[in-house]
Design a protein around this motif. Structure first.
Motif, PDB file in Angstrom:
ATOM      1  N   GLN A 116      25.619  16.196 -15.413  1.00  7.80           N
ATOM      2  CA  GLN A 116      24.379  16.954 -15.210  1.00  7.80           C
ATOM      3  C   GLN A 116      24.299  18.144 -16.167  1.00  7.80           C
ATOM      4  O   GLN A 116      23.222  18.461 -16.685  1.00  7.80           O
ATOM      5  CB  GLN A 116      24.266  17.425 -13.761  1.00  7.80           C
ATOM      6  N   VAL A 117      25.421  18.798 -16.389  1.00  8.33           N
ATOM      7  CA  VAL A 117      25.451  19.902 -17.357  1.00  8.33           C
ATOM      8  C   VAL A 117      25.070  19.380 -18.739  1.00  8.33           C
ATOM      9  O   VAL A 117      24.267  19.987 -19.452  1.00  8.33           O
ATOM     10  CB  VAL A 117      26.850  20.577 -17.393  1.00  8.33           C
ATOM     11  N   PHE A 118      25.633  18.227 -19.087  1.00  9.44           N
ATOM     12  CA  PHE A 118      25.339  17.632 -20.397  1.00  9.44           C
ATOM     13  C   PHE A 118      23.869  17.228 -20.516  1.00  9.44           C
ATOM     14  O   PHE A 118      23.199  17.564 -21.485  1.00  9.44           O
ATOM     15  CB  PHE A 118      26.241  16.420 -20.632  1.00  9.44           C
ATOM     16  N   SER A 119      23.359  16.509 -19.500  1.00 13.26           N
ATOM     17  CA  SER A 119      21.999  15.956 -19.614  1.00 13.26           C
ATOM     18  C   SER A 119      20.899  16.985 -19.378  1.00 13.26           C
ATOM     19  O   SER A 119      19.848  16.908 -20.010  1.00 13.26           O
ATOM     20  CB  SER A 119      21.826  14.770 -18.667  1.00 13.26           C
ATOM     21  N   HIS A 120      21.119  17.956 -18.468  1.00 10.74           N
ATOM     22  CA  HIS A 120      20.053  18.902 -18.123  1.00 10.74           C
ATOM     23  C   HIS A 120      20.132  20.234 -18.869  1.00 10.74           C
ATOM     24  O   HIS A 120      19.130  20.950 -18.940  1.00 10.74           O
ATOM     25  CB  HIS A 120      20.050  19.176 -16.615  1.00 10.74           C
ATOM     26  N   ILE A 121      21.289  20.574 -19.407  1.00  7.58           N
ATOM     27  CA  ILE A 121      21.423  21.882 -20.064  1.00  7.58           C
ATOM     28  C   ILE A 121      21.751  21.733 -21.545  1.00  7.58           C
ATOM     29  O   ILE A 121      21.057  22.280 -22.400  1.00  7.58           O
ATOM     30  CB  ILE A 121      22.488  22.739 -19.337  1.00  7.58           C
ATOM     31  N   ILE A 122      22.807  21.002 -21.845  1.00 10.30           N
ATOM     32  CA  ILE A 122      23.255  20.887 -23.240  1.00 10.30           C
ATOM     33  C   ILE A 122      22.241  20.118 -24.091  1.00 10.30           C
ATOM     34  O   ILE A 122      21.875  20.559 -25.182  1.00 10.30           O
ATOM     35  CB  ILE A 122      24.641  20.215 -23.317  1.00 10.30           C
ATOM     36  N   LEU A 123      21.793  18.965 -23.604  1.00 12.18           N
ATOM     37  CA  LEU A 123      20.888  18.126 -24.392  1.00 12.18           C
ATOM     38  C   LEU A 123      19.575  18.822 -24.761  1.00 12.18           C
ATOM     39  O   LEU A 123      19.171  18.777 -25.927  1.00 12.18           O
ATOM     40  CB  LEU A 123      20.622  16.818 -23.643  1.00 12.18           C
ATOM     41  N   PRO A 124      18.893  19.509 -23.824  1.00  7.45           N
ATOM     42  CA  PRO A 124      17.679  20.231 -24.241  1.00  7.45           C
ATOM     43  C   PRO A 124      17.951  21.344 -25.252  1.00  7.45           C
ATOM     44  O   PRO A 124      17.141  21.589 -26.150  1.00  7.45           O
ATOM     45  CB  PRO A 124      17.142  20.819 -22.930  1.00  7.45           C
ATOM     46  N   LEU A 125      19.102  22.016 -25.141  1.00  5.81           N
ATOM     47  CA  LEU A 125      19.436  23.071 -26.090  1.00  5.81           C
ATOM     48  C   LEU A 125      19.833  22.502 -27.461  1.00  5.81           C
ATOM     49  O   LEU A 125      19.821  23.212 -28.462  1.00  5.81           O
ATOM     50  CB  LEU A 125      20.572  23.935 -25.550  1.00  5.81           C
ATOM     51  N   LEU A 126      20.187  21.228 -27.470  1.00  7.61           N
ATOM     52  CA  LEU A 126      20.686  20.582 -28.688  1.00  7.61           C
ATOM     53  C   LEU A 126      19.583  19.850 -29.465  1.00  7.61           C
ATOM     54  O   LEU A 126      19.849  19.261 -30.502  1.00  7.61           O
ATOM     55  CB  LEU A 126      21.792  19.590 -28.306  1.00  7.61           C
ATOM     56  N   ARG A 127      18.342  19.908 -28.976  1.00  7.54           N
ATOM     57  CA  ARG A 127      17.248  19.150 -29.617  1.00  7.54           C
ATOM     58  C   ARG A 127      17.085  19.467 -31.098  1.00  7.54           C
ATOM     59  O   ARG A 127      16.847  18.580 -31.902  1.00  7.54           O
ATOM     60  CB  ARG A 127      15.933  19.424 -28.891  1.00  7.54           C
ATOM     61  N   SER A 128      17.199  20.733 -31.464  1.00  8.20           N
ATOM     62  CA  SER A 128      17.029  21.086 -32.883  1.00  8.20           C
ATOM     63  C   SER A 128      18.136  20.487 -33.746  1.00  8.20           C
ATOM     64  O   SER A 128      17.938  20.245 -34.934  1.00  8.20           O
ATOM     65  CB  SER A 128      17.001  22.603 -33.052  1.00  8.20           C
ATOM     66  N   GLY A 129      19.292  20.242 -33.176  1.00  6.67           N
ATOM     67  CA  GLY A 129      20.382  19.615 -33.926  1.00  6.67           C
ATOM     68  C   GLY A 129      20.255  18.105 -34.004  1.00  6.67           C
ATOM     69  O   GLY A 129      20.817  17.480 -34.901  1.00  6.67           O
ATOM     70  N   LEU A 130      19.508  17.500 -33.073  1.00  7.46           N
ATOM     71  CA  LEU A 130      19.357  16.044 -33.082  1.00  7.46           C
ATOM     72  C   LEU A 130      18.454  15.565 -34.216  1.00  7.46           C
ATOM     73  O   LEU A 130      18.581  14.439 -34.672  1.00  7.46           O
ATOM     74  CB  LEU A 130      18.807  15.557 -31.737  1.00  7.46           C
ATOM     75  N   ILE A 131      17.557  16.439 -34.678  1.00  3.57           N
ATOM     76  CA  ILE A 131      16.632  16.045 -35.759  1.00  3.57           C
ATOM     77  C   ILE A 131      17.393  15.784 -37.063  1.00  3.57           C
ATOM     78  O   ILE A 131      17.239  14.715 -37.661  1.00  3.57           O
ATOM     79  CB  ILE A 131      15.513  17.092 -35.931  1.00  3.57           C
ATOM     80  N   PRO A 132      18.233  16.720 -37.536  1.00  7.35           N
ATOM     81  CA  PRO A 132      18.984  16.391 -38.765  1.00  7.35           C
ATOM     82  C   PRO A 132      19.963  15.237 -38.585  1.00  7.35           C
ATOM     83  O   PRO A 132      20.191  14.466 -39.517  1.00  7.35           O
ATOM     84  CB  PRO A 132      19.720  17.688 -39.119  1.00  7.35           C
ATOM     85  N   VAL A 133      20.535  15.104 -37.373  1.00  6.90           N
ATOM     86  CA  VAL A 133      21.459  13.986 -37.133  1.00  6.90           C
ATOM     87  C   VAL A 133      20.708  12.660 -37.211  1.00  6.90           C
ATOM     88  O   VAL A 133      21.202  11.697 -37.804  1.00  6.90           O
ATOM     89  CB  VAL A 133      22.170  14.151 -35.766  1.00  6.90           C
ATOM     90  N   ALA A 134      19.511  12.601 -36.630  1.00  2.49           N
ATOM     91  CA  ALA A 134      18.699  11.380 -36.718  1.00  2.49           C
ATOM     92  C   ALA A 134      18.342  11.085 -38.169  1.00  2.49           C
ATOM     93  O   ALA A 134      18.379   9.926 -38.610  1.00  2.49           O
ATOM     94  CB  ALA A 134      17.443  11.531 -35.870  1.00  2.49           C
ATOM     95  N   PHE A 135      18.025  12.115 -38.937  1.00  4.73           N
ATOM     96  CA  PHE A 135      17.683  11.941 -40.353  1.00  4.73           C
ATOM     97  C   PHE A 135      18.872  11.382 -41.127  1.00  4.73           C
ATOM     98  O   PHE A 135      18.741  10.397 -41.864  1.00  4.73           O
ATOM     99  CB  PHE A 135      17.230  13.284 -40.937  1.00  4.73           C
ATOM    100  N   PHE A 136      20.046  11.990 -40.955  1.00  8.28           N
ATOM    101  CA  PHE A 136      21.228  11.528 -41.694  1.00  8.28           C
ATOM    102  C   PHE A 136      21.699  10.165 -41.217  1.00  8.28           C
ATOM    103  O   PHE A 136      22.207   9.372 -42.007  1.00  8.28           O
ATOM    104  CB  PHE A 136      22.362  12.547 -41.598  1.00  8.28           C
ATOM    105  N   SER A 137      21.542   9.879 -39.926  1.00  7.22           N
ATOM    106  CA  SER A 137      21.967   8.566 -39.430  1.00  7.22           C
ATOM    107  C   SER A 137      21.023   7.466 -39.904  1.00  7.22           C
ATOM    108  O   SER A 137      21.363   6.291 -39.829  1.00  7.22           O
ATOM    109  CB  SER A 137      22.064   8.561 -37.907  1.00  7.22           C
ATOM    110  N   PHE A 138      19.848   7.832 -40.402  1.00  6.69           N
ATOM    111  CA  PHE A 138      18.959   6.859 -41.045  1.00  6.69           C
ATOM    112  C   PHE A 138      19.278   6.737 -42.537  1.00  6.69           C
ATOM    113  O   PHE A 138      19.358   5.637 -43.079  1.00  6.69           O
ATOM    114  CB  PHE A 138      17.499   7.278 -40.855  1.00  6.69           C
ATOM    115  N   ILE A 139      19.478   7.871 -43.195  1.00  9.53           N
ATOM    116  CA  ILE A 139      19.672   7.875 -44.652  1.00  9.53           C
ATOM    117  C   ILE A 139      21.024   7.287 -45.056  1.00  9.53           C
ATOM    118  O   ILE A 139      21.110   6.523 -46.020  1.00  9.53           O
ATOM    119  CB  ILE A 139      19.536   9.315 -45.208  1.00  9.53           C
ATOM    120  N   LEU A 140      22.099   7.636 -44.348  1.00  7.53           N
ATOM    121  CA  LEU A 140      23.431   7.159 -44.752  1.00  7.53           C
ATOM    122  C   LEU A 140      23.550   5.633 -44.727  1.00  7.53           C
ATOM    123  O   LEU A 140      24.022   5.044 -45.700  1.00  7.53           O
ATOM    124  CB  LEU A 140      24.511   7.819 -43.895  1.00  7.53           C
TER     125      LEU A 140
END
Length: 198
Positions: A116-140
């Motif tokens: 619950q800590v991961f899904s309700h707290i960490i994940l929403p705070l991590l949204r800005s980091g998921l964008i570059p990860v999604a970009f690199f996981s497509f480009i690589l």
């Protein structure tokens, strides 16, 4: 061939991206928990990323041949995931270190489980980091030629293999007539322009 499976290729890229994003986020969160205990495995994620692709391709080729996965989408997805996932984890680890630990501790005191800590707290705070990860996981994987070449044959042919191959010219025959028509129109226009100037 490539032309017959365009929709499947799009689905393959989307599935690979979601797999890397989800596993990468969970892996980075798990590594951060180990960092709290003084064990630094983040550096090893970077070392795995620096490994030459040929060192990973040969064992995976033997494994995929043994389990009859060559020339299938799961082979390409698994092969690229093995190569890109450590980089995604390492990248997300930097974003996770910016999230204050007292926020997690407060949620645990309030009765949240670790998930619950991961899904309700960490994940929403991590949204800005998921964008570059999604970009690199497509480009690589898009830039990865060796795995696509080794794991594909005739049924599954990614665009990275089709473009440089001599066979790709057969796929481009339809476009040759269009290019020929465009060139003729441009030449006629230039000829008409020259005649008008004279």
């Amino acid at each position: 061939g490539y032309g017959d499976n365009r929709e499947l290729h799009r689905g393959d890229r989307l599935q690979r991206q979601m797999c890397i994003r989800d596993r990468g986020t969970m892996g980075a969160y798990g590594l951060r928990e180990l960092l709290k205990k003084g064990k630094n495995y983040g550096f090893w994620m970077l070392i795995i990323e620096m490994m030459p692709p040929i060192a990973v391709v040969l064992p995976l080729f033997i494994l995929f041949k043994y389990v009859h996965l060559l020339d299938t989408y799961p082979a390409l997805i698994l092969g690229n995931t093995v190569f890109v996932l450590p980089f995604a984890i390492w990248l997300l680890l930097g974003f996770l270190e910016d999230i204050p630990i007292p926020i997690e501790e407060a949620a645990l005191i309030d009765g949240c489980s670790k998930f619950q800590v991961f899904s309700h707290i960490i994940l929403p705070l991590l949204r800005s980091g998921l964008i570059p990860v999604a970009f690199f996981s497509f480009i690589l994987p898009w830039n990865e030629f060796l795995m696509a070449l080794v794991f594909s044959r005739t049924k599954v042919t990614p665009l990275t293999v089709v473009i440089p191959s001599p066979v790709s010219y057969t796929h481009l025959r339809d476009h040759e007539t269009v290019l020929d028509l465009v060139c003729r129109l441009l030449l006629e226009k230039k000829k008409k322009h020259n005649e008008d100037n004279e």
